[in-house]
Scaffold this active site. Structure first.
Site, PDB file in Angstrom:
ATOM      1  CD  GLN A  95       2.766  -4.712  -4.671  1.00 24.51           C
ATOM      2  OE1 GLN A  95       3.772  -4.233  -5.543  1.00 24.51           O
ATOM      3  NE2 GLN A  95       1.639  -5.024  -4.800  1.00 24.51           N
ATOM      4  CB  VAL A  97       0.781 -10.310  -1.370  1.00 23.63           C
ATOM      5  CG1 VAL A  97       0.108 -10.819  -2.566  1.00 23.63           C
ATOM      6  CG2 VAL A  97       0.878 -10.627  -0.045  1.00 23.63           C
ATOM      7  CG  HIS A 101      -1.927  -5.132  -0.912  1.00 27.69           C
ATOM      8  ND1 HIS A 101      -1.050  -5.554  -1.831  1.00 27.69           N
ATOM      9  CD2 HIS A 101      -1.389  -4.818   0.284  1.00 27.69           C
ATOM     10  CE1 HIS A 101       0.243  -5.736  -1.208  1.00 27.69           C
ATOM     11  NE2 HIS A 101      -0.085  -5.131   0.123  1.00 27.69           N
ATOM     12  CG  HIS A 103      -1.610  -1.602   3.669  1.00 26.80           C
ATOM     13  ND1 HIS A 103      -1.592  -2.834   4.558  1.00 26.80           N
ATOM     14  CD2 HIS A 103      -0.876  -1.616   2.759  1.00 26.80           C
ATOM     15  CE1 HIS A 103      -0.618  -3.342   4.004  1.00 26.80           C
ATOM     16  NE2 HIS A 103      -0.304  -3.019   3.027  1.00 26.80           N
TER      17      HIS A 103
END
Length: 144
Positions: A95, A97, A101, A103
């Site tokens: 990961q 960041v 999130h 994708h």
């Protein structure tokens, strides 16, 4: 969970301090093009609050967040005339960041992306598989 993390690049995108090509702006999530896409149209869908991983996302936000992911997946496929999409999410390992999130990557046959990005393996035997499944089941609480 915290509303924002000043050191988080995704929080900066959400706040408008970092530029991004936004494709969805909803109360639950913001979706924008990945700066280093696997293919054109590769999007990232992030919750508006700073949530490091999927397990940190409050249960009442799961539905709205994944509805945004679903909408982006459909839009990527339709808008880019893709045969399908690859939808993936990492927790901590890989990961890049530390802000949740997902994708969403457009896919077409023979596009060069081969299955998973890591080698596959097998369980030692059925007993090993049953043991691993039991360990996971033990962590699933029936009241959730």
């Amino acid at each position: 969970m915290q509303p924002t993390d000043p050191s988080c690049v995704f929080c900066a995108v959400i706040a408008g301090r970092e530029p991004a090509h936004v494709v969805l702006d909803s109360p639950a999530a913001l979706a924008f093009l990945d700066r280093r896409p696997l293919f054109p149209g590769h999007c990232l869908v992030v919750p508006r609050d700073h949530v490091p991983t999927l397990t940190d996302l409050p249960p009442d936000r799961l539905g709205p967040y994944f509805r945004a992911v679903q909408r982006v997946a459909g839009a990527v496929e339709a808008g880019l005339e893709a045969a399908g999409s690859f939808v993936a999410q990492n927790n901590r390992v890989s990961q890049s960041v530390p802000h949740l999130h997902v994708h969403v990557v457009p896919r077409n046959r023979k596009d060069g992306l081969r299955g998973f990005f890591w080698p596959r393996t097998r369980y030692r035997d059925e007993e090993h598989a049953a043991e691993v499944a039991a360990r996971i089941r033990a962590e699933l609480h029936p009241d959730e």
